[in-house]
Design an enzyme around this catalytic site. Structure first.
Site, mmCIF file in Angstrom:
data_model
loop_
_atom_site.group_PDB
_atom_site.id
_atom_site.type_symbol
_atom_site.label_atom_id
_atom_site.label_comp_id
_atom_site.label_asym_id
_atom_site.label_seq_id
_atom_site.Cartn_x
_atom_site.Cartn_y
_atom_site.Cartn_z
ATOM 1 N N HIS A 1 36.816 17.126 38.006
ATOM 2 C CA HIS A 1 36.325 18.090 37.013
ATOM 3 C C HIS A 1 35.058 18.779 37.485
ATOM 4 O O HIS A 1 34.776 19.906 37.104
ATOM 5 C CB HIS A 1 36.173 17.425 35.646
ATOM 6 C CG HIS A 1 37.505 17.216 35.002
ATOM 7 N ND1 HIS A 1 38.171 16.028 35.097
ATOM 8 C CD2 HIS A 1 38.333 18.071 34.374
ATOM 9 C CE1 HIS A 1 39.355 16.147 34.508
ATOM 10 N NE2 HIS A 1 39.466 17.387 34.055
ATOM 11 N N GLU B 1 52.028 16.032 32.924
ATOM 12 C CA GLU B 1 51.083 15.680 33.984
ATOM 13 C C GLU B 1 51.211 14.219 34.420
ATOM 14 O O GLU B 1 50.442 13.733 35.231
ATOM 15 C CB GLU B 1 49.646 16.021 33.579
ATOM 16 C CG GLU B 1 49.218 15.492 32.229
ATOM 17 C CD GLU B 1 47.810 15.947 31.836
ATOM 18 O OE1 GLU B 1 47.059 16.471 32.661
ATOM 19 O OE2 GLU B 1 47.464 15.753 30.657
ATOM 20 N N ASP C 1 46.559 16.238 37.432
ATOM 21 C CA ASP C 1 46.925 14.842 37.196
ATOM 22 C C ASP C 1 48.308 14.526 37.745
ATOM 23 O O ASP C 1 48.534 13.434 38.252
ATOM 24 C CB ASP C 1 46.857 14.526 35.693
ATOM 25 C CG ASP C 1 45.422 14.283 35.262
ATOM 26 O OD1 ASP C 1 44.693 13.589 36.005
ATOM 27 O OD2 ASP C 1 45.013 14.802 34.222
ATOM 28 N N CYS D 1 48.893 24.933 34.157
ATOM 29 C CA CYS D 1 47.468 25.151 33.928
ATOM 30 C C CYS D 1 46.585 24.308 34.854
ATOM 31 O O CYS D 1 45.371 24.300 34.713
ATOM 32 C CB CYS D 1 47.109 24.902 32.470
ATOM 33 S SG CYS D 1 47.492 23.237 31.928
#
Ligand code: PEP
Ligand code: MG
Length: 575
Positions: free
Chosen positions: A194, A436, A460, A507
């Protein structure tokens, strides 16, 4: 002396500026009183932190490669020496005993005293050792904190500042969003951590996983950060500087040229219309989505509202945030993901997880279903906001169809409550699921019975398919978006959704990588959601692609093995 370091480039071109090291003053240090009977334990805690820090340094010293600059060895020995000095190994213990305070506070007091002494020193060499003292104490702080340090945004100077940190947590990055650094570099971090995603969203040149940058670079040194190639040059010579200034100019010209396609519709050469959405973390990111003429918001990572504050946001605060995004987007779709906390995103009000493996623990929808009150408050806020625009809901980390069913039950109950209270909301609000986890990808058709749409979270999905921690730079070379297993899974998910007529988007970071746009188009993807900074680069690829012409290459790619065919086909696809 000039020095070149290699890490993982996060893009954003080239930056040239002066190093600003995250120093002790940026660390929020807890201060509390220790009961007399616990003093001995606190002293032991301090001793063992010093011992661990020493062992780490000794290990680093022992693993210096032969071709490393000689200064590296000298720095490390100096740091070991400082650590052994009684000012750091003995005096803080005495402070703990005398003041009956925690170890961190004792170390802070000692550091402040030492730095005050350094400020008095005239001699430049000795004054420079100040940085070394800070770095050594930081190592102790870090060990005491059990790794993650909370940081405040340091104010950059008026010159171009480059942030140099050992590590930045997503929460730190949220704070840095408002600061004015021209680049970021860190010692650790994986390509889709992240931290990397946030660095990318700022569209600043960033290089992660440099390993020893924090100990090799000094405050204020001149740095070149090449975010494209993952290179950092410390104290560059004039020739190198000139070369990189030229590259910087080229980058700026290219960025400006991309603006020409800002308002063009994303249509392939053979006339297939594509939808490009933006990913956001906070409502203020919406501006960038609008500026780049996206179709809508494909992922609002709502958990970031929960990371930046000390307390849990209230229903009203959440409602205002969701509503403001929906209103700004004026009827364009806004897909809001329900809270995806856990893993590396731990809010201040939540205890540090002691789960043995947080990435496989109580995270995403699992946490929401376990904390029904938290979830329902968010659902209420989301439903209320849905009266003001085209909001859709997206559920993260699905692995069991039962999780969608439970989510629907909560949603229906919250809707019933709102109806009873005469509060308006969108009765037709759509519910989507993130694909994911490999289990959800393999059985996507089962999930589609209960979902209105799906969105692939490749960050993920790759992590769990390849068993590669997305945050761990030690295995980042194994994190491969074009591993045949990943390509086949993506193909399965996209073609299943297309066959049953359920909208499918992507995404994860893959969707925003222009080098992979053609591959994804060829696999049948028509909706992409990415950081706003990536929208034009991906659009450029869409505009230049003839889908019919690349189809034979995609067929080849689906059969290709990792060693032989795959890389060549990828190259041909880009040609
Ligand atoms: C993903 O996993 O690809 C995703 C989009 O979610 P996040 O990166 O927030 O985990
Ligand atoms: Mg995810």
């Amino acid at each position: 002396m000039s020095l070149t370091l290699h890490g993982i480039g996060i893009g954003g071109g080239v930056a040239i500026g002066h190093a600003h090291l995250i120093s002790h003053t940026d660390i929020e240090i807890a201060h509390y009183t220790v009961r007399p009977e616990d003093i001995a334990g606190e002293v032991t805690r301090y001793d063992s932190a010093v011992k661990t820090a020493r062992q780490e340094l000794e290990m680093l010293w022992g693993s210096i490669p032969d071709n490393a600059p000689t200064e590296l060895g000298a720095f490390l020995s100096l740091h070991i020496m400082l650590l052994n000095d009684h000012t750091l190994s003995v005096e803080p213990r005495e402070i703990i005993e005398k003041r009956k305070c925690n170890a961190e506070w004792a170390l802070k007091l000692q550091l402040d005293a030492l730095l005050a002494q350094f400020d008095e020193i005239e001699e430049e060499y000795l004054r420079e050792r100040r940085t070394d003292v800070i770095q050594v104490t930081e190592r102790i702080f870090k060990t005491l904190a059990g790794h993650d340090m909370a940081m405040h945004t340091p104010a950059p100077t008026d010159r171009d500042s480059i942030l140099v940190a050992h590590d930045l947590s997503p929460a730190d990055m949220v704070l840095f969003k408002d600061s004015e650094y021209t680049a970021f570099i860190t010692d650790v971090g994986g390509p889709t951590s992240h931290t990397a995603i946030l660095a990318r969203s700022l569209d600043l040149p960033s290089v992660l996983a440099l390993r020893h940058a924090r100990s090799l670079i000094h405050e204020d040194e001149l740095l070149i950060v090449d975010g494209v190639n993952g290179v950092v040059i410390v104290n560059p010579d004039e020739r190198t500087l000139t070369e990189y200034r030229a590259r910087q100019d080229e980058w700026t010209v290219r960025q400006a040229k991309l603006q020409d396609i800002r308002t063009s519709l994303p249509v392939t050469q053979d006339g297939i219309e594509i939808e490009l959405f933006g990913n956001i973390e906070l409502p203020e990111d919406t501006d960038q989505v609008l500026e780049n003429h996206a179709t809508g918001i494909g992922l609002f990572r709502s958990e970031f509202l929960f990371l930046s504050e000390d307390d849990l946001p209230t229903e009203e605060e959440q409602y205002q945030a969701y509503r403001s995004v929906a209103e700004q987007m004026a009827g364009q779709p806004v897909i809001i993901r329900t809270i995806d906390l856990g893993k590396d995103k731990i809010p201040k009000w939540q205890e540090e997880s002691d789960a043995p493996n947080p990435a496989m623990g109580l995270t995403g929808i699992r946490l929401c279903l376990a904390e029904a009150q938290l979830f329902r408050t968010q659902l209420r806020a989301l439903l209320r906001a849905s009266a003001h625009g085209k909001i859709k809901l997206l559920v993260p980390m699905l692995s069991h169809v039962g999780e969608v069913k439970q989510t629907r039950r909560h949603l229906e109950e919250v809707k019933a409550q709102l109806r009873a209270e005469n509060i308006p909301f969108d009765e037709q609000i759509e519910l989507g699921g993130m694909i994911e986890v490999p289990a959800a990808a393999f059985t996507v058709e089962h999930f589609l019975h209960h979902l209105d749409f799906a969105s692939i979270g490749t960050n993920d999905l790759i992590q769990y398919t390849l068993a590669v921690d997305r945050n761990d730079d030690a295995v980042s070379h194994l994190y491969d978006p074009v591993h045949p297993a990943v390509i086949r899974l993506l193909h399965h998910v996209i073609s299943t959704c297309n066959r049953v007529g359920k909208p499918i988007s992507m995404c994860g970071e893959m969707a925003g990588d222009p080098a992979l746009t053609r591959l994804l188009l060829g696999l049948g993807l028509r909706r992409f959601s990415m950081l706003p900074a990536r929208l034009l680069k991906v659009k450029e690829q869409v505009l230049s692609t003839d889908l019919a012409a690349i189809q034979p290459l995609i067929t080849q790619l689906l059969e290709a093995d990792e060693i032989d065919g795959l890389r060549q086909v990828m190259e041909q696809l880009q040609a």
